[in-house]
Enzyme design. Structure first.
Site, PDB file in Angstrom:
ATOM      1  N   THR A 131       0.491  -1.307   0.141  1.00 25.74           N
ATOM      2  CA  THR A 131      -0.043   0.272  -0.074  1.00 25.74           C
ATOM      3  C   THR A 131       1.181   1.071   0.180  1.00 25.74           C
ATOM      4  O   THR A 131       1.833   0.988   0.955  1.00 25.74           O
ATOM      5  CB  THR A 131      -0.872   0.206   1.121  1.00 25.74           C
ATOM      6  N   LEU A 164      -6.935  -8.518   0.542  1.00 25.32           N
ATOM      7  CA  LEU A 164      -7.093 -10.163   1.536  1.00 25.32           C
ATOM      8  C   LEU A 164      -7.148  -9.528   3.366  1.00 25.32           C
ATOM      9  O   LEU A 164      -5.746  -8.328   3.524  1.00 25.32           O
ATOM     10  CB  LEU A 164      -6.625 -11.542   1.562  1.00 25.32           C
ATOM     11  N   LYS A 221      -7.192   1.237  -2.673  1.00 27.05           N
ATOM     12  CA  LYS A 221      -6.694   0.986  -1.560  1.00 27.05           C
ATOM     13  C   LYS A 221      -6.720   1.278  -0.255  1.00 27.05           C
ATOM     14  O   LYS A 221      -7.372   1.417   1.072  1.00 27.05           O
ATOM     15  CB  LYS A 221      -5.163   0.231  -1.695  1.00 27.05           C
ATOM     16  N   CYS A 277      -2.885  -2.226   9.074  1.00 21.89           N
ATOM     17  CA  CYS A 277      -3.797  -1.533   7.493  1.00 21.89           C
ATOM     18  C   CYS A 277      -4.434  -0.303   8.458  1.00 21.89           C
ATOM     19  O   CYS A 277      -4.157   0.921   7.775  1.00 21.89           O
ATOM     20  CB  CYS A 277      -4.198  -2.166   6.594  1.00 21.89           C
ATOM     21  N   PHE A 339      -5.181  -8.694  16.969  1.00 20.37           N
ATOM     22  CA  PHE A 339      -5.956  -7.688  17.218  1.00 20.37           C
ATOM     23  C   PHE A 339      -7.039  -8.171  16.389  1.00 20.37           C
ATOM     24  O   PHE A 339      -8.283  -7.719  16.021  1.00 20.37           O
ATOM     25  CB  PHE A 339      -4.815  -6.833  15.732  1.00 20.37           C
ATOM     26  N   LYS A 340      -7.538  -9.580  16.080  1.00 28.15           N
ATOM     27  CA  LYS A 340      -8.786  -9.560  16.073  1.00 28.15           C
ATOM     28  C   LYS A 340      -7.862 -11.407  15.851  1.00 28.15           C
ATOM     29  O   LYS A 340      -7.367 -12.055  16.285  1.00 28.15           O
ATOM     30  CB  LYS A 340      -9.034  -9.313  14.180  1.00 28.15           C
TER      31      LYS A 340
HETATM   32  C1  UDX Z   1      -7.868  -5.089   6.789  1.00 24.65           C
HETATM   33  C2  UDX Z   1      -8.717  -5.065   5.068  1.00 24.65           C
HETATM   34  O1  UDX Z   1     -10.462  -5.576   5.933  1.00 24.65           O
HETATM   35  C3  UDX Z   1      -8.138  -5.920   3.886  1.00 24.65           C
HETATM   36  O2  UDX Z   1      -8.899  -5.641   2.648  1.00 24.65           O
HETATM   37  C4  UDX Z   1      -6.715  -5.413   3.599  1.00 24.65           C
HETATM   38  O3  UDX Z   1      -6.152  -5.628   2.884  1.00 24.65           O
HETATM   39  C5  UDX Z   1      -6.196  -4.966   5.124  1.00 24.65           C
HETATM   40  O4  UDX Z   1      -6.717  -4.366   6.207  1.00 24.65           O
HETATM   41  P1  UDX Z   1      -6.695  -7.080   7.808  1.00 24.65           P
HETATM   42  O5  UDX Z   1      -6.401  -5.756   9.002  1.00 24.65           O
HETATM   43  O6  UDX Z   1      -6.259  -8.490   8.448  1.00 24.65           O
HETATM   44  O7  UDX Z   1      -7.332  -6.416   6.830  1.00 24.65           O
HETATM   45  O8  UDX Z   1      -8.991  -7.071   9.381  1.00 24.65           O
HETATM   46  P2  UDX Z   1      -9.698  -6.600   9.410  1.00 24.65           P
HETATM   47  O9  UDX Z   1     -10.338  -7.999   8.796  1.00 24.65           O
HETATM   48  O10 UDX Z   1     -10.422  -5.687   8.551  1.00 24.65           O
HETATM   49  O11 UDX Z   1     -10.007  -6.065  10.942  1.00 24.65           O
HETATM   50  C6  UDX Z   1      -9.568  -4.429  11.301  1.00 24.65           C
HETATM   51  C7  UDX Z   1      -9.445  -4.467  12.966  1.00 24.65           C
HETATM   52  O12 UDX Z   1     -11.287  -4.421  13.336  1.00 24.65           O
HETATM   53  C8  UDX Z   1      -9.611  -5.777  13.841  1.00 24.65           C
HETATM   54  O13 UDX Z   1      -9.233  -5.160  15.124  1.00 24.65           O
HETATM   55  C9  UDX Z   1     -11.024  -6.107  13.784  1.00 24.65           C
HETATM   56  O14 UDX Z   1     -10.581  -7.228  15.207  1.00 24.65           O
HETATM   57  C10 UDX Z   1     -11.467  -5.077  13.881  1.00 24.65           C
HETATM   58  N1  UDX Z   1     -13.332  -5.042  13.872  1.00 24.65           N
HETATM   59  C11 UDX Z   1     -13.525  -5.012  12.170  1.00 24.65           C
HETATM   60  C12 UDX Z   1     -14.577  -4.436  14.697  1.00 24.65           C
HETATM   61  O15 UDX Z   1     -13.894  -3.674  15.666  1.00 24.65           O
HETATM   62  N2  UDX Z   1     -15.648  -4.055  14.141  1.00 24.65           N
HETATM   63  C13 UDX Z   1     -15.754  -4.943  12.482  1.00 24.65           C
HETATM   64  O16 UDX Z   1     -17.134  -4.711  12.858  1.00 24.65           O
HETATM   65  C14 UDX Z   1     -14.885  -5.696  12.139  1.00 24.65           C
END
Ligand code: UDX
Length: 477
Positions: A131, A164, A221, A277, A339-340
């Site tokens: 990115t 992704l 992006k 990200c 983080f998730k």
């Molecule tokens: C993100 C984008 O979704 C992806 O398209 C990009 O390529 C990279 O950044 P990622 O960082 O892997 O992906 O995780 P994502 O599933 O987006 O979650 C980001 C954060 O938001 C996590 O901490 C998650 O727990 C939080 N989240 C997500 C919430 O708090 N509530 C939600 O409803 C969804």
């Protein structure tokens, strides 16, 4: 097909390398080489213990490795041989100089471009996977052109941002909502776009392969991540309102998500978003707007981060006030540090800020996460953050080994604890024997569910005092 990456902070790059593996799986006639200067990482890709945890990835690697998928540290040789070079280098937030704390640092990108130019003896398509700020491709093209010694070598630059998400990477690769390819106008630029589109067309329907200009692809992006993060911050702001009014944020999310114009995804209120990200890309967007004199636009997007910091701080304050305004020397079990769920990645995890907040008020945190080990936790909590990054954290205490323990099972974590905080939405957290956990805790026993993944009614029956984020509060809280 080559993916150079040089970075110490590499989890996201490893995710980008997953894309290469998927191409190898789907395109048996293409030879894919993942190249990396990091010897131990390449050794790990060549071993039985892959360098990242990602559901389903083992099978993909096993199916292709040694067939048409190779891992190598001989970056120059494979770049020289490649027809298409996917560049997935780290673009961290700058820590010093102009734009520190917001702008992306393109040092690695520029280094990669110089290296590609110096070893190339044949024309190549260069694909921007990292990115990057809008208009990076323009700068990279200049570096490539000015550093290539052979006049007959042509470089066509494409932007192909990665969408992704961690934990669902394999499913996202198999069935993407869209693949975005940005390129230059003119016959050569369009031909390059079609060459890459033909690779994706092996498994992605044509109507999901979008062709745009370079700048639109780069900006898409940043915008996609900013919009996703904005939805979470919006719901998190409503969660605070729900707690003061007695409304239920999950009911609100469900109701608004039924509106097809809004849709049901990314509306889960949480203790805060994390990951490599969202924050980085928003800061990047903010910086671009500021440098272009668009102050109001910059302020608008920055508020998404302000709300995220507020949510983490609010969670810590709720814990302190609920526990009789003091958590000094109290044991707090932390369930989840990633983080998730379904990832061991901890970058920008809300757990870092929450643990810092708790320790600053004198608490002892005992942490359990199914995928994050002690070394990682201690490293994360000992790394000072930038003042501009999290002003609210200020001079927060740097937690040492006395205040922070990391254990290998959830029952040990909660043994003798005054409270449990759920900070990651791991599925397994819902399935523990909470009666057993309750019996071994100090009373009154508190649970602060920062992800709303537990059965709150059941916990209340056992005797817990439950804080569920964005829901009507227990009279006790
Ligand atoms: C993100 C984008 O979704 C992806 O398209 C990009 O390529 C990279 O950044 P990622 O960082 O892997 O992906 O995780 P994502 O599933 O987006 O979650 C980001 C954060 O938001 C996590 O901490 C998650 O727990 C939080 N989240 C997500 C919430 O708090 N509530 C939600 O409803 C969804």
């Amino acid at each position: 097909l080559i993916w150079p990456s040089k970075s110490t902070e590499s989890d996201h790059l490893l995710r980008l390398q997953e894309r290469a593996m998927w191409i190898a799986l789907k395109c048996v006639d293409l030879e894919v080489v993942v190249v990396d200067l990091n010897v131990s990482r390449i050794a790990a890709w060549n071993s039985d213990k892959l360098p990242i945890y990602e559901p389903g990835l083992d099978e993909v690697v096993k199916a292709c490795r040694g067939r048409n998928l190779f891992f190598s540290t001989d970056v120059k040789k494979h770049v020289a041989e490649a027809d298409i070079v996917f560049v997935s280098v780290n673009t961290p937030t700058k820590t010093r100089g102009v734009g520190a704390g917001k702008a992306a640092d393109l040092t690695y990108w520029e280094g990669a471009a110089r290296m590609i130019a110096s070893v190339s003896t044949s024309s190549k398509i260069i694909v921007e996977k990292s990115t990057v700020p809008v208009k990076t491709a323009e700068a990279i093209e200049k570096v490539l052109r000015c550093n290539c010694t052979s006049a007959s070598v042509r470089f066509d630059i494409l932007s192909n941002p990665e969408f992704l998400a961690e934990g669902t990477a394999v499913a996202d690769l198999a069935n993407p909502d869209r693949v975005l390819i940005g390129g230059k106008g003119g016959p050569a630029g369009r031909a390059a776009i079609e060459e890459l589109a033909a690779v994706y067309a092996r498994w992605v329907p044509q109507d999901r392969i979008l062709r745009t200009s370079l700048w639109s692809a780069e900006l898409s992006k940043l915008t996609a991540n900013a919009m996703l993060a904005q939805r979470i911050s919006s719901m998190n702001s409503i969660s605070a309102l729900c707690e003061t009014t007695g409304a239920d944020v999950q009911e609100v999310a469900h109701s608004i998500g039924k509106d097809s114009r809004i849709g049901p995804k990314f509306l889960n209120a949480s203790v805060g978003f994390g990951g490599s990200c969202f924050q980085k890309d928003i800061l990047n967007l903010v910086y671009i707007c500021e440098t272009l004199g668009l102050k109001e636009v910059a302020d608008y997007w920055h508020a998404v981060i302000t709300m995220n910091d507020y949510q983490k701080q609010r969670f810590v304050e709720r814990i302190i006030t609920s526990m009789f305004n003091t958590i000094s020397r109290k044991n707090i079990a932390i369930y989840g540090f990633a983080f998730k769920k379904d990832t061991g990645d901890t970058r920008e995890t809300p757990a870092i800020d929450v643990c810092h907040g708790l320790v600053a008020d004198g608490a002892h945190c005992v942490i359990y996460d199914p995928q994050v080990g002690a070394d990682q936790v201690h490293r994360d909590l000992a790394t000072p953050k930038f003042e501009w990054d999290h002003p609210s954290r200020g001079q927060a205490a740097i937690a040492g080994r006395d205040e922070i323990k990391v254990v290998k099972d959830p029952y040990t974590a909660a043994h003798g604890a005054h409270a449990i905080c759920v900070l990651t939405e791991w599925d397994e957290f819902a399935h523990y024997d909470y009666q057993k956990i309750y019996d071994n805790m100090v009373k009154p026993a508190f649970i602060f569910d920062g992800r709303n993944v537990l059965d709150h009614a059941e916990l209340r029956k056992i005797g817990f005092i439950v804080y569920a984020l964005g829901k009507p509060l227990d009279p006790f809280l």
